[in-house]
Design a protein around this motif. Sequence first.
Motif, short mmCIF file in Angstrom:
data_model
loop_
_atom_site.label_atom_id
_atom_site.label_comp_id
_atom_site.label_asym_id
_atom_site.label_seq_id
_atom_site.Cartn_x
_atom_site.Cartn_y
_atom_site.Cartn_z
N LEU A 1 0.83 -1.21 0.00
CA LEU A 1 0.00 0.00 0.00
C LEU A 1 0.86 1.25 0.00
O LEU A 1 0.64 2.18 -0.78
N GLU A 2 1.84 1.28 0.90
CA GLU A 2 2.67 2.48 1.05
C GLU A 2 3.46 2.78 -0.22
O GLU A 2 3.59 3.93 -0.64
N ILE A 3 4.00 1.73 -0.84
CA ILE A 3 4.79 1.94 -2.05
C ILE A 3 3.92 2.56 -3.16
O ILE A 3 4.29 3.57 -3.79
N LEU A 4 2.75 1.98 -3.40
CA LEU A 4 1.94 2.43 -4.53
C LEU A 4 1.21 3.74 -4.22
O LEU A 4 0.88 4.49 -5.15
N GLU A 5 0.96 4.04 -2.97
CA GLU A 5 0.37 5.33 -2.66
C GLU A 5 1.36 6.46 -2.94
O GLU A 5 0.97 7.54 -3.39
N ARG A 6 2.64 6.20 -2.68
CA ARG A 6 3.65 7.23 -2.95
C ARG A 6 4.03 7.29 -4.41
O ARG A 6 4.29 8.36 -4.95
N ARG A 7 4.11 6.11 -5.03
CA ARG A 7 4.55 6.04 -6.43
C ARG A 7 3.63 5.12 -7.22
O ARG A 7 3.97 3.97 -7.49
#
Length: 332
Positions: A158-164
Motif C-alpha cells: 500500500l505504502e509503495i503504490l500510494e507514494r509512487r
Amino acid sequence: MLSLADIYAARRAISPTATDTPLVPSPFLERLTGQEVLLKLENMQPIGAFKLRGALNAVASLPEDTPGVTCCSTGNHGRGVAYAARARGVRAVICMSELVPQTKVDGIRALGAEVRIVGRSQDDAQIEADRLVAEEGLTEIPPFDDAAVIAGQGTIGLEILERRPDITTLLVPLSGGGLAGGIALAAKAIRPDIRIVGLSMDRGAAMYLSIRAGHPVEVEEVPSLADSLGGGIGAQNRLSFALCRDLLDETLLVTEEEIYRAMQALYWEDRIVAEGACVVGISALLAGKITLDGPTATVITGRNCDMDLFTRIVTGQSITLGDYVIEGRRYE
C-alpha cells in the motif's frame, strides 16, 4: 480469503507503532539499469525489520485473556513478536534453530522474550512451538502462513503504490511467502498490471521450488548470507503458497556470491547496512538477471545482521558458510 480490505484494516491496527518507512531513490542503481530504482527502507522499523508489521497485526487480533504467544523464527519474526507481545504485556517464547545468528538471538532476548534453541532446522524449532501451544496454552503467531501476518506485511505494498503509483516492477525477497504474498495481494488489487518478482538464494529456496512442483516441498536448510530466507513453507500451507503461486509474475534465484556483491554495493554506494536477504533484488539487477521497463521498487527488509560478518563482507574478506566458501573480493 484475504482481500485488500484486510490490508487496509491491518494498516489501521499497526499504524500507532509501525513506521511508514521511507521510499528513497538509488542513483547508483538508476545508473546501472537506466531506470529509477527505489528502496523501501523497512530496516528503519523500530525492530530493524519489516516483520514488525505482521506481528503487530496478529497480536492485536488476539483475545484479551491470551496468556502468551510463541512462534518459530529465523530471527526477525521472533523480534517482531517479542516487541508486539511486550507492548501488549503478554509472555512471548521464541523457538529458533541452531542456524540462527547469535546477534538475532540476543536481540530477541533484549526485548524480554524467552528463547528456545532447538535442533538444526526450522522444522525442529516448530516442534517446540507446537508443544508450547498444546501443553502451555500459548497462541502461535506463524511467521508467514497466517492471515493477520500476511495482511500486516501487505501494508508495505500500500505504502509503495500510494507514494509512487507509476511503479512498474516490484522486486520482493521470497521465503515463506508472507511478505511476497501480502505485497502482491495489495499491489495487484490496486494495479493488476504491475510486475512482481520474488527472489531467493539458490540454496534451499523452498517457495521457489514449491511453485515449480505445484505443491509445498521440503528443502535442506544450509547456512546462507540470506539466512532470513531459510526454512520450509510447511506441508500444510494454507495461504502463502497459493498467493505466491497465483500472484507472482516471476521467481528468480541468486547465488551467494551475488548476494555478497550486492551487500557491498548497497553499503558503499547507498551507505545502507542490510542483511543478505534484503539485497536479493539488487543482486539480480547487478547480475543482469532482470530487465526493467520503468520505475522499480525493492524492499530493504532488515538491518539485523551479524556486524562482524557484515564488516568482513564490505571490506572484501573471504566468508565461510558451513562447507561453502565465498572468495573475498574488494568492492570497486
